[in-house]
Design an enzyme around this catalytic site. Structure first.
Site, PDB file in Angstrom:
ATOM      1  N   HIS A  67      -4.175  -4.474   0.568  1.00  0.00           N
ATOM      2  CA  HIS A  67      -3.876  -5.056   1.874  1.00  0.00           C
ATOM      3  C   HIS A  67      -4.282  -6.529   1.945  1.00  0.00           C
ATOM      4  O   HIS A  67      -5.294  -6.877   2.566  1.00  0.00           O
ATOM      5  CB  HIS A  67      -4.603  -4.279   2.973  1.00  0.00           C
ATOM      6  CG  HIS A  67      -4.037  -2.920   3.241  1.00  0.00           C
ATOM      7  ND1 HIS A  67      -2.888  -2.733   3.988  1.00  0.00           N
ATOM      8  CD2 HIS A  67      -4.446  -1.690   2.849  1.00  0.00           C
ATOM      9  CE1 HIS A  67      -2.628  -1.444   4.062  1.00  0.00           C
ATOM     10  NE2 HIS A  67      -3.556  -0.786   3.372  1.00  0.00           N
ATOM     11  N   GLU A  97      -3.130  -8.665   3.736  1.00  0.00           N
ATOM     12  CA  GLU A  97      -2.986  -9.124   5.119  1.00  0.00           C
ATOM     13  C   GLU A  97      -4.197  -8.806   5.975  1.00  0.00           C
ATOM     14  O   GLU A  97      -4.332  -9.330   7.094  1.00  0.00           O
ATOM     15  CB  GLU A  97      -1.738  -8.495   5.750  1.00  0.00           C
ATOM     16  CG  GLU A  97      -1.879  -7.069   6.239  1.00  0.00           C
ATOM     17  CD  GLU A  97      -1.793  -5.997   5.159  1.00  0.00           C
ATOM     18  OE1 GLU A  97      -1.746  -4.804   5.505  1.00  0.00           O
ATOM     19  OE2 GLU A  97      -1.760  -6.363   3.953  1.00  0.00           O
ATOM     20  N   CYS A 137       0.814  -1.218   0.000  1.00  0.00           N
ATOM     21  CA  CYS A 137       0.000   0.000   0.000  1.00  0.00           C
ATOM     22  C   CYS A 137       0.851   1.275   0.000  1.00  0.00           C
ATOM     23  O   CYS A 137       1.534   1.551  -0.971  1.00  0.00           O
ATOM     24  CB  CYS A 137      -0.993  -0.032   1.155  1.00  0.00           C
ATOM     25  SG  CYS A 137      -2.394   1.107   0.886  1.00  0.00           S
ATOM     26  N   SER A 156      -7.525   0.241   0.936  1.00  0.00           N
ATOM     27  CA  SER A 156      -7.863   1.295   1.881  1.00  0.00           C
ATOM     28  C   SER A 156      -6.812   2.387   1.737  1.00  0.00           C
ATOM     29  O   SER A 156      -5.769   2.360   2.382  1.00  0.00           O
ATOM     30  CB  SER A 156      -7.887   0.752   3.317  1.00  0.00           C
ATOM     31  OG  SER A 156      -8.185   1.776   4.241  1.00  0.00           O
ATOM     32  N   LYS A 177     -11.650   8.456  -0.397  1.00  0.00           N
ATOM     33  CA  LYS A 177     -10.874   7.286  -0.018  1.00  0.00           C
ATOM     34  C   LYS A 177     -11.347   6.062  -0.785  1.00  0.00           C
ATOM     35  O   LYS A 177     -12.545   5.826  -0.936  1.00  0.00           O
ATOM     36  CB  LYS A 177     -11.003   7.041   1.491  1.00  0.00           C
ATOM     37  CG  LYS A 177     -10.144   5.907   2.015  1.00  0.00           C
ATOM     38  CD  LYS A 177     -10.302   5.779   3.521  1.00  0.00           C
ATOM     39  CE  LYS A 177      -9.396   4.707   4.091  1.00  0.00           C
ATOM     40  NZ  LYS A 177      -9.565   4.571   5.569  1.00  0.00           N
TER      41      LYS A 177
END
Length: 315
Positions: free
Chosen positions: A235, A237, A142, A192, A163
């Protein structure tokens, strides 16, 4: 095979409760195995949560992995105790003269801050440069992916009006790369962020290859031609509740955030999130560790000069 972590790291109890194989330093010291040495530069505010997320993925591979945790500075963290930081994290000066098989650099909540205005910009640029000579392969996540593409390849991100938050569909744009082995033609991943890279600039850059992208969320996985740098714009993870927690945090701060897309059932924040990216995240990290770290790294880490780029079937 296990991930080797420091004795008493809080993530150990969580991972063991999920039957993820982790091994303490004490136990690992009695094994005669050449484990992979992976350094994690954790830039996220909640260190323990991010540690657990990444260790969960690293623990799902057949390789034994020794993990060192690195902090960007020694300033007190608002979300993590100073005892935890001092007990489990290293400063860069402690690893500067070491070599590692792999390095993971996390995202950071700096999406609306110009790179040169980041308080530790000079320091992280030094780590980026160091990684190109002391690490076999680097996984940038990211914000770190955007920052490294800017510093190492001269490509700047563009800020978004709103966003980009949610779980988005992605397609493979390249085939026959080991990193994509086992990937479905269409897969999902969380995003994000407040910025994104220009896809056309990435495609046009002679030193980079776009492997996967999304019609909505843009480029997702970009690999350098020498296979040393893997840039992941989202992301993989993230756990089930992470986007929900971020959304509720922003609501509580009066920021009026949009509901994360394709995340809650029926896009209703009063309902439970639907997880559809965990298998992809595990496969991504497993393939990276196997094909771009384990298959390339020298047995003797002191001999980083012996690393030769792996040539894919398409190169």
């Amino acid at each position: 095979m296990p991930v080797k972590i420091p004795d008493n790291l809080p993530a150990a109890e969580i991972l063991e409760s999920e039957n993820i194989f982790v091994m303490s330093e004490t136990r690992a010291a009695n094994q005669d195995i050449r484990p992979m040495k992976v350094l994690i530069l954790n830039l996220m505010p909640n260190k323990i949560e991010t540690e657990t997320q990444l260790l969960r993925l690293l623990g799902n591979t057949p390789l034994q992995v020794d993990v060192d945790l690195l902090r960007i500075h020694d300033k007190e963290s608002k979300h993590t105790s100073i005892d935890h930081m001092n007990n489990f994290y290293r400063d860069f000066e402690q690893v500067r003269n070491r070599n590692y098989d792999g390095l993971i650099i996390t995202g950071a909540p700096l999406g609306q801050v110009e790179f040169e205005d980041v308080s530790y910009w000079d320091h992280i640029r030094e780590i980026f440069d160091w990684s190109q000579h002391h690490v076999t392969s680097v996984l940038f996540l990211c914000w770190a992916a955007h920052a490294a593409l800017y510093h190492l390849y001269g490509l700047n991100r563009k800020l978004l009006k709103n966003k980009r938050s949610g779980v988005f569909s992605h397609m493979r744009t390249s085939e026959h790369y080991p990193l994509l082995r086992g990937f479905d033609e269409e897969f999902y991943a969380p995003h994000s962020r407040f910025a994104e890279m220009d896809v056309e600039q990435l495609h046009a850059h002679p030193a980079l290859k776009v492997l996967t992208e999304s019609d909505t969320a843009g480029a997702y996985m970009v690999l350098s031609n020498n296979n040393r740098n893997l840039f992941v714009m989202g992301h993989p993870e993230y756990q089930k509740s992470t986007l929900k927690d971020e959304y509720l945090r922003d609501v509580s701060q009066g920021l009026s955030p949009a509901v994360p897309q394709n995340y809650f059932k029926n896009d209703d924040p009063n309902q439970q999130p639907i997880v559809r990216w965990h298998s992809h995240g595990s496969l991504l990290v497993s393939n990276w560790l196997n094909y771009y770290v384990y298959q390339l790294t020298p047995y003797n880490l002191e001999d980083m000069s012996g690393i030769t780029p792996w040539e894919s079937e398409t190169q």
